[in-house]
Design a protein around this motif. Sequence first.
Motif, short mmCIF file in Angstrom:
data_model
loop_
_atom_site.label_atom_id
_atom_site.label_comp_id
_atom_site.label_asym_id
_atom_site.label_seq_id
_atom_site.Cartn_x
_atom_site.Cartn_y
_atom_site.Cartn_z
N TRP A 185 46.57 6.86 100.82
CA TRP A 185 46.38 8.16 101.49
C TRP A 185 46.12 7.94 102.98
O TRP A 185 46.57 8.74 103.80
CB TRP A 185 45.22 8.95 100.86
CG TRP A 185 43.88 8.31 101.08
CD1 TRP A 185 43.25 7.43 100.26
CD2 TRP A 185 43.01 8.49 102.21
NE1 TRP A 185 42.05 7.04 100.80
CE2 TRP A 185 41.87 7.68 102.00
CE3 TRP A 185 43.08 9.25 103.38
CZ2 TRP A 185 40.82 7.62 102.90
CZ3 TRP A 185 42.03 9.18 104.28
CH2 TRP A 185 40.92 8.38 104.03
N LEU A 186 45.40 6.87 103.32
CA LEU A 186 45.08 6.59 104.72
C LEU A 186 46.33 6.24 105.52
O LEU A 186 46.44 6.60 106.69
CB LEU A 186 44.05 5.46 104.81
CG LEU A 186 43.59 5.09 106.22
CD1 LEU A 186 42.93 6.28 106.91
CD2 LEU A 186 42.64 3.91 106.17
N HIS A 187 47.28 5.58 104.88
CA HIS A 187 48.53 5.24 105.56
C HIS A 187 49.27 6.52 105.96
O HIS A 187 49.81 6.62 107.07
CB HIS A 187 49.40 4.35 104.69
CG HIS A 187 48.70 3.10 104.24
ND1 HIS A 187 49.19 2.29 103.26
CD2 HIS A 187 47.53 2.53 104.64
CE1 HIS A 187 48.37 1.28 103.08
NE2 HIS A 187 47.35 1.41 103.90
N TYR A 188 49.29 7.50 105.05
CA TYR A 188 49.92 8.79 105.36
C TYR A 188 49.14 9.53 106.45
O TYR A 188 49.73 10.13 107.35
CB TYR A 188 50.04 9.66 104.11
CG TYR A 188 51.02 9.11 103.11
CD1 TYR A 188 52.40 9.11 103.38
CD2 TYR A 188 50.59 8.59 101.90
CE1 TYR A 188 53.30 8.60 102.48
CE2 TYR A 188 51.50 8.07 100.99
CZ TYR A 188 52.85 8.08 101.28
OH TYR A 188 53.75 7.57 100.39
N LYS A 189 47.83 9.46 106.35
CA LYS A 189 46.99 10.09 107.37
C LYS A 189 47.29 9.48 108.74
O LYS A 189 47.42 10.20 109.73
CB LYS A 189 45.51 9.92 107.04
CG LYS A 189 44.59 10.49 108.10
CD LYS A 189 43.14 10.12 107.89
CE LYS A 189 42.33 10.59 109.09
NZ LYS A 189 41.05 9.92 109.23
N LEU A 190 47.40 8.16 108.79
CA LEU A 190 47.65 7.50 110.07
C LEU A 190 49.01 7.87 110.65
O LEU A 190 49.15 7.98 111.87
CB LEU A 190 47.51 5.98 109.92
CG LEU A 190 46.07 5.50 109.68
CD1 LEU A 190 46.05 4.01 109.40
CD2 LEU A 190 45.17 5.86 110.85
N LEU A 191 50.00 8.08 109.80
CA LEU A 191 51.30 8.56 110.30
C LEU A 191 51.15 9.94 110.95
O LEU A 191 51.74 10.20 112.00
CB LEU A 191 52.31 8.62 109.17
CG LEU A 191 52.85 7.28 108.68
CD1 LEU A 191 53.73 7.47 107.45
CD2 LEU A 191 53.62 6.58 109.78
N LEU A 192 50.37 10.79 110.33
CA LEU A 192 50.13 12.11 110.91
C LEU A 192 49.32 12.01 112.20
O LEU A 192 49.57 12.74 113.17
CB LEU A 192 49.43 13.02 109.90
CG LEU A 192 50.26 13.41 108.69
CD1 LEU A 192 49.40 14.13 107.64
CD2 LEU A 192 51.45 14.27 109.10
N VAL A 193 48.36 11.10 112.23
CA VAL A 193 47.55 10.89 113.43
C VAL A 193 48.43 10.40 114.58
O VAL A 193 48.29 10.85 115.72
CB VAL A 193 46.38 9.92 113.15
CG1 VAL A 193 45.71 9.46 114.42
CG2 VAL A 193 45.37 10.58 112.21
N ILE A 194 49.34 9.48 114.29
CA ILE A 194 50.27 9.01 115.32
C ILE A 194 51.08 10.19 115.87
O ILE A 194 51.29 10.31 117.08
CB ILE A 194 51.19 7.91 114.76
CG1 ILE A 194 50.39 6.63 114.54
CG2 ILE A 194 52.38 7.65 115.69
CD1 ILE A 194 51.10 5.58 113.71
N THR A 195 51.49 11.10 114.98
CA THR A 195 52.21 12.30 115.40
C THR A 195 51.36 13.12 116.37
O THR A 195 51.88 13.63 117.37
CB THR A 195 52.58 13.16 114.16
OG1 THR A 195 53.35 12.37 113.28
CG2 THR A 195 53.32 14.42 114.55
N LEU A 196 50.06 13.23 116.09
CA LEU A 196 49.18 13.99 116.99
C LEU A 196 49.04 13.31 118.36
O LEU A 196 48.99 13.99 119.39
CB LEU A 196 47.81 14.17 116.35
CG LEU A 196 47.78 15.13 115.18
CD1 LEU A 196 46.42 15.06 114.49
CD2 LEU A 196 48.07 16.55 115.66
#
Length: 144
Positions: free
Chosen positions: A83-94
């Motif tokens: 789940w954290l890997h997906y979160k980090l992808l979204l964070v990179i987007t931000l």
Amino acid sequence: MTTLLIYKSLHIFFMVAWFAGIFYLPRLFVYHAMTDNKESQEMLKTMERKLLYFITPFAVLTLVFGLLLIFEYGREWFKANTWLHYKLLLVITLYLYHAFCFKLLADFKHDRNKRSNKFYRIINELPVLVLLAIIFLAVMKPYS
């Protein structure tokens, strides 16, 4: 009080402070794109610049404390929590969104904005949706 809880508290605090600005900045772009009044445009340029430069340290500190959390939890925890890997992808987007705001700021500063207020209304909603997804991932941890 543990180091982990201090890092987590500071991560959340700086994230909230960052998002307060990242939600408001595109709204200023909406108003800027709508006006032809030179005095209003100059005032909005100042507000946009000050806000973006004010919230950028919060974005950096959000990242710093997020990384400290990952290091504190450890490598095995990181590997096991998809789940954290997906979160980090979204964070990179931000962070890319944040960088894009600097480009938009420069366009307005040099009076070369070609986008409509509708465009800015749409991009104003993007971080809200990304934040919602991040919160769901962080709270529900669906891929653990």
